[in-house]
Design a protein around this motif. Structure first.
Motif, mmCIF file in Angstrom:
data_model
loop_
_atom_site.group_PDB
_atom_site.id
_atom_site.type_symbol
_atom_site.label_atom_id
_atom_site.label_comp_id
_atom_site.label_asym_id
_atom_site.label_seq_id
_atom_site.Cartn_x
_atom_site.Cartn_y
_atom_site.Cartn_z
ATOM 1 N N MET A 138 2.185 -13.835 -4.228
ATOM 2 C CA MET A 138 2.763 -12.623 -3.654
ATOM 3 C C MET A 138 3.064 -11.605 -4.751
ATOM 4 S SD MET A 138 3.691 -10.961 -0.960
ATOM 5 C CE MET A 138 3.687 -12.227 0.313
ATOM 6 N N GLU A 139 3.511 -12.076 -5.890
ATOM 7 C CA GLU A 139 3.804 -11.164 -6.996
ATOM 8 C C GLU A 139 2.536 -10.464 -7.469
ATOM 9 O OE1 GLU A 139 6.460 -11.217 -11.074
ATOM 10 O OE2 GLU A 139 5.395 -13.044 -10.490
ATOM 11 N N GLU A 140 1.442 -11.213 -7.625
ATOM 12 C CA GLU A 140 0.178 -10.608 -8.044
ATOM 13 C C GLU A 140 -0.316 -9.597 -7.017
ATOM 14 O OE1 GLU A 140 -1.682 -14.423 -10.539
ATOM 15 O OE2 GLU A 140 -2.105 -14.156 -8.397
ATOM 16 N N PHE A 141 -0.171 -9.937 -5.747
ATOM 17 C CA PHE A 141 -0.643 -9.048 -4.684
ATOM 18 C C PHE A 141 0.125 -7.732 -4.681
ATOM 19 C CE2 PHE A 141 -0.349 -7.744 -0.128
ATOM 20 C CZ PHE A 141 -1.669 -7.351 0.023
ATOM 21 N N LEU A 142 1.445 -7.807 -4.817
ATOM 22 C CA LEU A 142 2.259 -6.592 -4.796
ATOM 23 C C LEU A 142 1.986 -5.708 -6.005
ATOM 24 C CD1 LEU A 142 5.680 -8.063 -3.583
ATOM 25 C CD2 LEU A 142 4.055 -6.723 -2.240
ATOM 26 N N GLU A 143 1.618 -6.320 -7.126
ATOM 27 C CA GLU A 143 1.383 -5.552 -8.345
ATOM 28 C C GLU A 143 -0.027 -4.980 -8.428
ATOM 29 O OE1 GLU A 143 2.419 -8.230 -11.457
ATOM 30 O OE2 GLU A 143 4.579 -7.844 -11.282
ATOM 31 N N VAL A 197 12.303 0.954 -6.359
ATOM 32 C CA VAL A 197 11.070 0.654 -7.085
ATOM 33 C C VAL A 197 9.931 0.586 -6.079
ATOM 34 C CG1 VAL A 197 12.078 -0.526 -9.066
ATOM 35 C CG2 VAL A 197 11.686 -1.789 -6.949
ATOM 36 N N ASP A 198 8.704 0.499 -6.584
ATOM 37 C CA ASP A 198 7.540 0.541 -5.700
ATOM 38 C C ASP A 198 7.453 -0.669 -4.783
ATOM 39 O OD1 ASP A 198 6.837 2.935 -6.782
ATOM 40 O OD2 ASP A 198 5.303 2.135 -8.126
ATOM 41 N N HIS A 199 7.901 -1.831 -5.262
ATOM 42 C CA HIS A 199 7.799 -3.047 -4.459
ATOM 43 C C HIS A 199 8.799 -4.069 -4.971
ATOM 44 C CE1 HIS A 199 5.712 -4.810 -7.893
ATOM 45 N NE2 HIS A 199 4.913 -3.751 -7.912
ATOM 46 N N ALA A 200 8.935 -5.166 -4.251
ATOM 47 C CA ALA A 200 9.847 -6.230 -4.658
ATOM 48 C C ALA A 200 9.435 -6.789 -6.018
ATOM 49 C CB ALA A 200 9.852 -7.344 -3.615
ATOM 50 N N THR A 201 10.418 -7.091 -6.847
ATOM 51 C CA THR A 201 10.152 -7.591 -8.193
ATOM 52 C C THR A 201 11.035 -8.796 -8.496
ATOM 53 O OG1 THR A 201 11.804 -6.093 -9.146
ATOM 54 C CG2 THR A 201 9.525 -5.299 -9.046
ATOM 55 N N ARG A 202 10.643 -9.529 -9.524
ATOM 56 C CA ARG A 202 11.448 -10.655 -9.994
ATOM 57 C C ARG A 202 12.209 -10.254 -11.254
ATOM 58 N NH1 ARG A 202 7.923 -16.124 -10.121
ATOM 59 N NH2 ARG A 202 9.919 -16.837 -11.006
ATOM 60 N N ALA A 203 13.445 -10.698 -11.349
ATOM 61 C CA ALA A 203 14.259 -10.452 -12.543
ATOM 62 C C ALA A 203 13.978 -11.572 -13.537
ATOM 63 C CB ALA A 203 15.734 -10.392 -12.175
ATOM 64 N N ARG A 204 12.849 -11.494 -14.208
ATOM 65 C CA ARG A 204 12.382 -12.607 -15.036
ATOM 66 C C ARG A 204 13.268 -12.853 -16.257
ATOM 67 N NH1 ARG A 204 7.952 -15.251 -13.883
ATOM 68 N NH2 ARG A 204 6.482 -14.444 -12.330
ATOM 69 N N LYS A 205 13.825 -11.806 -16.834
ATOM 70 C CA LYS A 205 14.698 -12.015 -17.995
ATOM 71 C C LYS A 205 15.932 -12.822 -17.607
ATOM 72 C CE LYS A 205 13.360 -7.927 -20.663
ATOM 73 N NZ LYS A 205 13.842 -6.663 -21.296
ATOM 74 N N ARG A 210 0.808 -1.219 0.000
ATOM 75 C CA ARG A 210 0.000 0.000 0.000
ATOM 76 C C ARG A 210 0.841 1.270 0.000
ATOM 77 N NH1 ARG A 210 -4.008 0.022 4.824
ATOM 78 N NH2 ARG A 210 -4.990 -1.618 3.580
ATOM 79 N N LEU A 211 1.989 1.231 0.700
ATOM 80 C CA LEU A 211 2.777 2.447 0.902
ATOM 81 C C LEU A 211 4.165 2.376 0.282
ATOM 82 C CD1 LEU A 211 1.848 3.004 4.660
ATOM 83 C CD2 LEU A 211 0.821 4.092 2.664
ATOM 84 N N GLN A 212 4.435 1.312 -0.486
ATOM 85 C CA GLN A 212 5.746 1.124 -1.125
ATOM 86 C C GLN A 212 6.883 1.076 -0.105
ATOM 87 O OE1 GLN A 212 3.607 3.828 -2.729
ATOM 88 N NE2 GLN A 212 2.751 1.908 -3.487
ATOM 89 N N PHE A 213 6.615 0.478 1.050
ATOM 90 C CA PHE A 213 7.648 0.304 2.064
ATOM 91 C C PHE A 213 8.697 -0.682 1.552
ATOM 92 C CE2 PHE A 213 9.022 -2.276 5.831
ATOM 93 C CZ PHE A 213 9.842 -1.310 6.391
ATOM 94 N N PRO A 214 9.996 -0.364 1.671
ATOM 95 C CA PRO A 214 11.050 -1.268 1.180
ATOM 96 C C PRO A 214 11.216 -2.483 2.091
ATOM 97 C CG PRO A 214 12.029 0.661 2.214
ATOM 98 C CD PRO A 214 10.552 0.915 2.179
ATOM 99 N N SER A 215 10.306 -3.411 1.989
ATOM 100 C CA SER A 215 10.209 -4.534 2.918
ATOM 101 C C SER A 215 11.150 -5.676 2.556
ATOM 102 C CB SER A 215 8.765 -5.052 2.933
ATOM 103 O OG SER A 215 8.677 -6.321 3.533
ATOM 104 N N ASP A 216 11.913 -6.146 3.533
ATOM 105 C CA ASP A 216 12.697 -7.371 3.362
ATOM 106 C C ASP A 216 11.781 -8.585 3.320
ATOM 107 O OD1 ASP A 216 16.017 -7.272 4.420
ATOM 108 O OD2 ASP A 216 14.824 -5.484 4.156
ATOM 109 N N ILE A 217 10.752 -8.565 4.158
ATOM 110 C CA ILE A 217 9.874 -9.728 4.286
ATOM 111 C C ILE A 217 9.150 -10.005 2.975
ATOM 112 C CG2 ILE A 217 7.843 -10.627 5.484
ATOM 113 C CD1 ILE A 217 8.752 -9.148 7.971
#
Length: 623
Positions: A394-399, A467-475, A363-370
């Motif tokens: 988790m990926e769908e939720f963050l996006e 970035v706004d949230h954790a992401t995967r390096a899919r490439k 919701r707030l783009q907190f740089p979360s480790d968890i």
């Protein structure tokens, strides 16, 4: 207003009853946003907890909070930041401060005496918080279950004792004497390693636990009997749909929570939903809220369900409890627990919730480790909206677009990956390795390999790099699938990651963050290659346990396993005797108990005739 809203409003005049150092107190007429620290220092005689950072990052305000379960007749205790804890959430709780474990009237506790004897107090501002962090660790370690206590010691290990104060800051002592105090309670301590103290003379006297102030567990009552009796007396009462105290509402189910949402008085700009309020240490509340909804009492949010498929934890489960759950599991789970133990401070983790951390990330783009770690572990979340229940990765939720105030995160499910051919690693870089320090970059990598160490599947998650949230390096993931690790493959993957990791405009030190992300990936992929090319002799050493991970053969030591070890050598001389003699500082025990008075000097510069005179008034004031 619906009937439920009327019941809640009518109940809002009820008082919060709690115990402070064994004495009964009522938080009547206080503002709903009043913190425990403010209540203690303005409504009780307590002065030990201090306002330092106001963010849960310094430990000056640490207290022990105890809760009683009448059904099991059990008391549970945990340390907490009183600057973040709201007093409205503590009905029927007991609060113990440094004054409550020892004072001038009833005598000092061994923690306070040893802090003084090891010269661990100078200005004294942080000392009561240090005292309560150590005491909390002792209470937790010395529960009745487990082996018997060694004479004069606790069940703490040296490592656990050191971590007990990992979130407490001190600007005076340099930490050595504080750590010596902590380790003096540990059963596995080498007393000769402890530093300069007033209990024995270093270098000449024999270090002996019998010379230390005697410690015995259970000497302090953390939950008074009168409060237990009151709680038991309430068991047969039929509670209202929602109990409220001075603007606080406590729903007991998801249905009651949604009924509150549907009430006419609900306004997300004036109502705050809380489980622990530790998020206020990150995002300062610009306005005081009129009402609070406490979701700790909703059973669905506190579920812990372990099965062969994985572990499901409710959103209101504390980070500390999640660490306990994941510590007893497969390698992926234990890695998650290890990373979570580096998030925030012990007294913040004890109350902060896993769900709250993830919601702030979404919701707030907190740089979360968890969020980053759970993303790499293939976690899914269950979310309750106003109209339906959703199960998302988790990926769908963050996006998703930021959740509104009426969307509730119910639980998080982490699958069990087993232990065969699965490698899971996490990393973080932050201003300090422990305590409240947000990461510059965090990462978590999970790889499933074949028998020939060919990557069958891989997840590379990065967060906090701008970035706004954790992401995967899919490439990069797609490039690595089906390959075994070699120098050309690793270098190409690293180069590809540089193109993928792109901090947003305005991010501080973007090049540094990218270099950290690259180094994390390089280290992980190199370890996969090293496992493939590792000599058989090293594998044999690691497998038979004679050397953990086979590191010793190569002269390497896992840094995470290094405790703080040092030896203090002193040279004594009688030339300036008694200068140099180890004498406990006068008032150090009083500082540790929170009762120390600070001498403030005020200067008056009245002009009398043509001359200036300096008038100095000394005033004793409690700090």
């Amino acid at each position: 207003m619906g009937s439920l809203g009327k019941d809640a409003a009518a109940a809002a005049g009820e008082r919060v009853v709690l115990a402070v150092n064994g004495a009964r107190h009522e938080a009547a007429g206080v503002d709903p946003s009043t913190t425990l620290l403010e209540f203690l220092r303005t409504r009780t005689p307590v002065r030990g907890p201090k306002l330092g950072c106001g963010e849960g990052g310094c430990g000056a305000c640490v207290v022990l909070i105890s809760k009683y379960n009448p059904a099991t007749d059990e008391v549970t205790e945990h340390s907490a930041s009183s600057c973040l804890t709201l007093v409205g959430s503590l009905t029927n709780c007991s609060v113990t401060t440094s004054e409550g474990i020892g004072n001038t009237r009833h005598g000092y506790h061994p923690v306070q005496q040893r802090l003084a004897g090891f010269h661990a107090s100078q200005c004294g501002f942080c000392t009561p918080g240090m005292c309560m962090s150590i005491f909390s660790a002792l209470v937790k370690a010395d529960k009745p279950d487990g082996p018997a206590l060694p004479t004069g010691f606790s069940k703490l290990t040296c490592s656990e004792a050191e971590y007990a104060v990992s979130g407490n800051l001190c600007r005076c002592t340099g930490y050595r004497p504080i750590l010596d105090t902590c380790k003096s309670f540990a059963a596995d301590v080498d007393l000769e390693d402890l530093g300069f103290n007033s209990f024995w003379k270093k270098g000449t006297d024999r270090a002996d636990v019998g010379k230390l102030p005697e410690y015995s567990s259970g000497a302090v009552c953390t939950f008074p009997e009168f409060l237990k009796s009151e709680i038991k007396g309430q068991m047969n009462d039929i509670p209202a749909a929602i109990a409220g105290q001075d603007g606080w509402y406590h729903p007991k189910s998801i249905e009651e929570l949604h009924s509150l949402f549907d009430s006419n008085w609900f306004d997300e700009n004036s109502v705050k939903i809380v489980a622990s309020n530790t998020g206020a240490g990150v995002y300062k509340d610009q306005d005081l809220y009129d009402k609070y909804i406490d979701i700790q009492g909703i059973p669905e949010l506190s579920v812990i369900d372990r099965s062969s498929k994985g572990v499901e934890i409710g959103a209101a489960v504390s980070i500390s409890k999640a660490i306990e759950v994941f510590s007893d599991g497969t390698p992926v789970f234990t890695k998650i627990a290890g990373h979570l133990s580096k998030v925030a401070s012990p007294f913040v983790r004890n109350t902060a919730t896993v769900g709250g951390n993830v919601i702030m990330a979404q919701r707030l783009q907190f740089p979360s480790d968890i969020a980053t770690v759970l993303l790499a572990a293939g976690s899914t979340v269950t979310v309750q909206t106003a109209s339906k229940m959703l199960r998302l990765t988790m990926e769908e939720f963050l996006e998703q677009p930021p959740c509104d105030a009426k969307t509730i995160l119910l639980s998080i499910f982490v699958p069990d990956w087993g232990s065969d051919n699965v490698i899971f690693e996490t990393s973080r870089a932050s201003p300090r390795p422990f305590g409240n320090a947000v990461s510059f970059v965090n990462s978590a990598f999970l790889a499933r390999t074949s028998g020939q160490l060919i990557i069958e599947d891989i997840c590379l998650a990065f967060g906090a790099y701008g970035v706004d949230h954790a992401t995967r390096a899919r490439k990069v993931e797609e490039f690595l699938k089906g390959k075994s690790m070699s120098a050309p493959v690793i270098l190409e993957a690293v180069q590809l990651l540089k193109d993928v990791i792109s901090p947003s405009e305005g991010t501080t030190h973007p090049e540094y963050r990218v270099s950290l992300a690259v180094s994390f990936l390089f280290s992980f992929l190199s370890s996969l290659g090293n496992n493939q090319n590792e000599p058989e002799s090293a594998k044999a050493i690691a497998s038979n346990g004679s050397c953990a991970n086979g590191y010793e053969k190569y002269g390497l030591v896992a840094s995470d396993d290094l405790p703080v070890r040092s030896r203090q050598e002193l040279v004594f001389s009688d030339e300036y005797k008694p200068v140099g003699k180890p004498i406990t500082k006068a008032g150090a025990e009083l500082q540790a108990s929170g009762g120390r008075l600070c001498m403030l000097v005020t200067s008056l510069l009245p002009r009398i005739a043509s001359m200036e005179h300096l008038s100095v008034a000394h005033t004793l004031m409690p700090i």
